[in-house]
Motif scaffolding. Structure first.
Motif, PDB file in Angstrom:
ATOM      1  N   ASP A  37       0.837  -1.200   0.000  1.00 12.99           N
ATOM      2  CA  ASP A  37       0.000   0.000   0.000  1.00 12.99           C
ATOM      3  C   ASP A  37       0.873   1.251   0.000  1.00 12.99           C
ATOM      4  O   ASP A  37       2.060   1.208   0.338  1.00 12.99           O
ATOM      5  CB  ASP A  37      -0.929   0.003   1.220  1.00 12.99           C
ATOM      6  N   ARG A  51      -5.939   2.191  -6.008  1.00 17.56           N
ATOM      7  CA  ARG A  51      -6.552   1.428  -4.905  1.00 17.56           C
ATOM      8  C   ARG A  51      -5.544   1.125  -3.796  1.00 17.56           C
ATOM      9  O   ARG A  51      -5.926   0.760  -2.694  1.00 17.56           O
ATOM     10  CB  ARG A  51      -7.184   0.135  -5.424  1.00 17.56           C
ATOM     11  N   LYS A  89      -3.565   4.750   0.425  1.00 18.78           N
ATOM     12  CA  LYS A  89      -4.403   4.721   1.610  1.00 18.78           C
ATOM     13  C   LYS A  89      -4.355   6.031   2.401  1.00 18.78           C
ATOM     14  O   LYS A  89      -5.250   6.289   3.195  1.00 18.78           O
ATOM     15  CB  LYS A  89      -3.965   3.577   2.535  1.00 18.78           C
ATOM     16  N   SER A 147     -10.857   9.710  -3.234  1.00 17.81           N
ATOM     17  CA  SER A 147     -11.305   8.523  -2.494  1.00 17.81           C
ATOM     18  C   SER A 147     -12.349   7.806  -3.323  1.00 17.81           C
ATOM     19  O   SER A 147     -13.541   7.970  -3.142  1.00 17.81           O
ATOM     20  CB  SER A 147     -11.892   8.928  -1.142  1.00 17.81           C
ATOM     21  N   HIS A 155     -12.610   3.624  -1.969  1.00 15.79           N
ATOM     22  CA  HIS A 155     -12.149   3.506  -0.585  1.00 15.79           C
ATOM     23  C   HIS A 155     -11.588   4.846  -0.140  1.00 15.79           C
ATOM     24  O   HIS A 155     -11.111   5.641  -0.937  1.00 15.79           O
ATOM     25  CB  HIS A 155     -11.083   2.416  -0.446  1.00 15.79           C
ATOM     26  N   GLN A 156     -11.675   5.054   1.144  1.00 14.02           N
ATOM     27  CA  GLN A 156     -11.284   6.330   1.736  1.00 14.02           C
ATOM     28  C   GLN A 156      -9.763   6.527   1.750  1.00 14.02           C
ATOM     29  O   GLN A 156      -9.034   5.659   2.199  1.00 14.02           O
ATOM     30  CB  GLN A 156     -11.777   6.300   3.179  1.00 14.02           C
ATOM     31  N   SER A 200     -17.208   6.535  -1.098  1.00 13.13           N
ATOM     32  CA  SER A 200     -16.029   5.825  -0.635  1.00 13.13           C
ATOM     33  C   SER A 200     -16.347   5.051   0.625  1.00 13.13           C
ATOM     34  O   SER A 200     -17.218   5.419   1.405  1.00 13.13           O
ATOM     35  CB  SER A 200     -14.883   6.790  -0.376  1.00 13.13           C
ATOM     36  N   THR A 201     -15.650   3.975   0.826  1.00 11.41           N
ATOM     37  CA  THR A 201     -15.859   3.160   2.007  1.00 11.41           C
ATOM     38  C   THR A 201     -14.512   2.965   2.690  1.00 11.41           C
ATOM     39  O   THR A 201     -13.465   3.137   2.095  1.00 11.41           O
ATOM     40  CB  THR A 201     -16.412   1.785   1.627  1.00 11.41           C
ATOM     41  N   LEU A 202     -14.605   2.580   3.944  1.00 12.18           N
ATOM     42  CA  LEU A 202     -13.400   2.356   4.716  1.00 12.18           C
ATOM     43  C   LEU A 202     -12.780   1.030   4.290  1.00 12.18           C
ATOM     44  O   LEU A 202     -13.463   0.024   4.210  1.00 12.18           O
ATOM     45  CB  LEU A 202     -13.778   2.298   6.195  1.00 12.18           C
ATOM     46  N   ARG A 203     -11.498   1.057   3.979  1.00 16.03           N
ATOM     47  CA  ARG A 203     -10.831  -0.230   3.733  1.00 16.03           C
ATOM     48  C   ARG A 203      -9.691  -0.373   4.709  1.00 16.03           C
ATOM     49  O   ARG A 203      -8.692   0.331   4.619  1.00 16.03           O
ATOM     50  CB  ARG A 203     -10.350  -0.340   2.283  1.00 16.03           C
TER      51      ARG A 203
END
Lengths: 432, 432
Positions: free
Chosen positions: A124, A176, A179, A211, A214-215, B3-6
């Motif tokens: 990541d 992706r 993070k 984002s 994902h955030q 967006s979602t938490l990953r």
């Protein structure tokens, strides 16, 4: 049977923090003037305020006992309340925060580690300023994450450069893996740069916009906020996160009060409270309760602010001393530039491009021979993105007396002149 | 963009420590008599010795300042010397150890975490007694490792059962994943069992013999060693590792002095010093220096041993009270058995096989209604190997007064009678 040691992948990833080698070198040669370590000034450590707080803590048998007992994983609630109310005093719009979002850690470093554990898988990506806080680069490496450097200007990470990096990563199918974006918004380590609130807002906006699925979080390492020596305080990066779902803030009393007591904290978006506390529960079950009760007592009894004022005066003088010494010693050396910080503990110096200041460079050796130690700037560069500038140095003015700062900078100038017999006039302060 | 938490894989692996839920329950219902938490007795916390050590530490401006400054990653050298000389006093054959092998941590839990990080990749295996220390199971789960339970008898992990597990794992092609054997050799958590030195030697021998291609370490968690209330001390597990390459020992002052000060330690084979310190450097840069200086002062001034003698007396009485209460309340209930420990903080109770004591069992609810909280034994079982025994409970006698212990055990007996209307005579103490 013959057997060999087989360590974990993590252990292979964990390079020793390069700064540890420097510290060992400094300890081994005590006559060296270390402008390297980011230690705080031994002479201004808060002996009297701590004594007073301890006396008060031990005046009541019950409060002493509580401090000696286990605490909870997120930390001592009154201390978390005190941290929140300090924040509310300075940043009114943080009123929607609750103490559940405040987690006490062993310095702000541990919060950075816990957040990394909670968010990052191997491979990541975290986008960082180039240069950035070298210890955090070690933390990222340890969890197998990649750091990508983004260009800076006099206000820190450049939003356009950040967008450019994100676009590139997106084109490479790597979005992706992104993070977080890591900022040190106040008098950053290593450059001493403070990022204006509007720029932070732009960066938080970029994080939200990119984002996708994902955030992407913004980790705002506000460890140095209290160490301001001129100008007006700037509100926390929390205040530009309207949804409260993007910004993670860390802070610490290590620099502003005592690194030995070692109380730091994080302020987390709600969705990260449980994951971070789970990690903390598995690592140490909560930070030492005694230190937390002690810091709470120090804050409650009004012992923190007067101490802070005292050390601000002391560091202000040292910063001015270092800047004056740099001007005196390097003012006539062409191509030598440095940043003028308004706080913190560091001055970032850039040498002419041809001179390497790296740990294996002639300059580093000559500097040690001349009696001075600095942090090679190349330690502070992420492993991808913006290229490393080996012609840079981080100088700390925290530990040494003004006299030693003057001597240290003079020794450094002698070393630079030895490796670079240029001697022409020019140069001076620069942002950055 | 939506967006979602990953979160990281780690975060997914990190279940909250189940004990945290119990603690919250205990805090939420303060009238509950908690025989669950392994806290130490609030009334015997060392207020006076700590005050005296602090006064002494602050009598010299220089020593106070040192305590308030940063320390080093492995810890305060004089404290590490003191730990080593305590060990040499009791275990003469540890004379080949050097202070480099001693690392100070935030409680022994952090050492367990650091060793796990250094040795274990996801899927790796640690062999543990079934049952074993539940917090360590959480630590293993957090790094994605597997815990395999090995059968115990009255002296702890059974060497033949350990060999059997290793043979099985070898046949399954899993031997290369076996990285460590975990023991709690003194008055273990949860069973109160002490493993004789000869058995430890056999287990260390097995670890060495099965170290085929890579080293299998023995992690000896000696956290409770000082809490002995009868019989003679047994030398450290270090003394049965002739090559000094297999045994890792952890210890702590959390139980024997103060969990709030939170100073633990590890004694490492030489090849693990650098990896463990690298992990520690990346996590917190060294444990709080103030706590370390304080504990060193406590040891130097002879304040530790008298306190230890005091709490040994107090815990001895409480243990006797709990054993007497168990005899009184459960002596006539068939199939109820418990272990008689010689130290530590726990008594392990086994109910008739038909009665579950699990967190979702009728017994657990009735017990809470009757006013008592215990740790369901099933929390203490590794996730593979020996089957879980849901008819078990861990009772702690550390926190409550003798009166409350009597009331708590009586409440527990009422609860057991309600869910098991057996009422026949028989049973009694049992190993284990």
């Amino acid at each position: 049977m013959s057997s060999t040691l087989r360590l974990s992948q993590r252990a292979e990833w964990a390079e020793g923090q390069p700064i540890s080698d420097l510290m060992s070198r400094a300890l081994a040669e005590p006559e060296l003037i270390s402008l390297a370590a980011g230690f705080v000034d031994q002479r201004t450590l808060p002996v009297e305020p701590t004594r007073e707080a301890l006396t008060s803590l031990f005046a009541r048998e019950s409060s002493a006992r509580e401090a000696l007992q286990y605490g909870t994983t997120p930390g001592f609630p009154p201390l978390r309340e005190l941290l929140l109310s300090r924040l509310l005093d300075s940043d009114a719009c943080c009123h929607e925060l609750s103490i559940d979002q405040v987690v006490i850690t062993a310095g702000s470093n541990q919060l950075l580690h816990l957040v990394s554990e909670s968010l990052l898988d191997p491979g990541d990506i975290v986008l960082c300023a180039a240069p950035t806080y070298l210890v955090f680069l070690g933390t990222l490496g340890n969890v197998g994450a990649r750091s990508v450097g983004v260009a800076i200007d006099q206000y820190g990470m450049v939003p356009e450069a950040l967008e450019h990096s994100l676009r590139q990563l997106s084109e490479q199918g790597e979005l992706r893996r992104v993070k977080a974006i890591y900022l040190v918004p106040y008098f950053d380590n290593p450059c001493g740069i403070t990022m204006p609130l509007e720029r932070r807002a732009r960066i938080v906006g970029i994080a939200k916009r990119w984002s996708d699925g994902h955030q992407i979080h913004v980790i705002a390492d506000e460890a140095y906020r209290d160490l301001r020596y001129e100008g007006e305080d700037v509100p926390s990066t929390l205040t530009v996160d309207d949804e409260g779902d993007t910004v993670i803030v860390t802070g610490t009393f290590s620099k502003s009060f005592s690194p030995g007591i070692r109380v730091g904290w994080g302020i987390l978006p709600r969705h990260l409270i449980a994951p971070v506390c789970s990690q903390k529960g598995n690592i140490d079950f909560g930070s030492p309760n005694f230190s937390q009760h002690l810091m709470a007592e120090i804050l409650t009894r009004g012992l923190f602010q007067p101490h802070l004022t005292r050390i601000q005066q002391s560091y202000r003088q040292k910063l001015q001393t270092m800047l004056a010494a740099l001007h005196l010693q390097f003012g006539s050396l062409p191509g030598v530039r440095w940043v003028r910080p308004a706080g913190g503990l560091y001055v970032w110096v850039q040498l002419p491009a041809a001179i390497s200041a790296g740990p294996d460079s002639p300059l580093f050796d000559v500097a040690v021979r001349e009696g001075v130690l600095y942090v090679p700037g190349e330690y502070c560069y992420p492993n991808m993105g913006e290229p490393v500038r080996p012609n840079t140095m981080r100088l700390s003015f925290g530990v040494q007396t003004p006299e030693k700062i003057v001597q240290g900078v003079a020794a450094l100038a002698r070393a630079v002149r030895q490796v670079c017999p240029c001697g022409i006039s020019g140069a001076g302060p620069h942002d950055p």
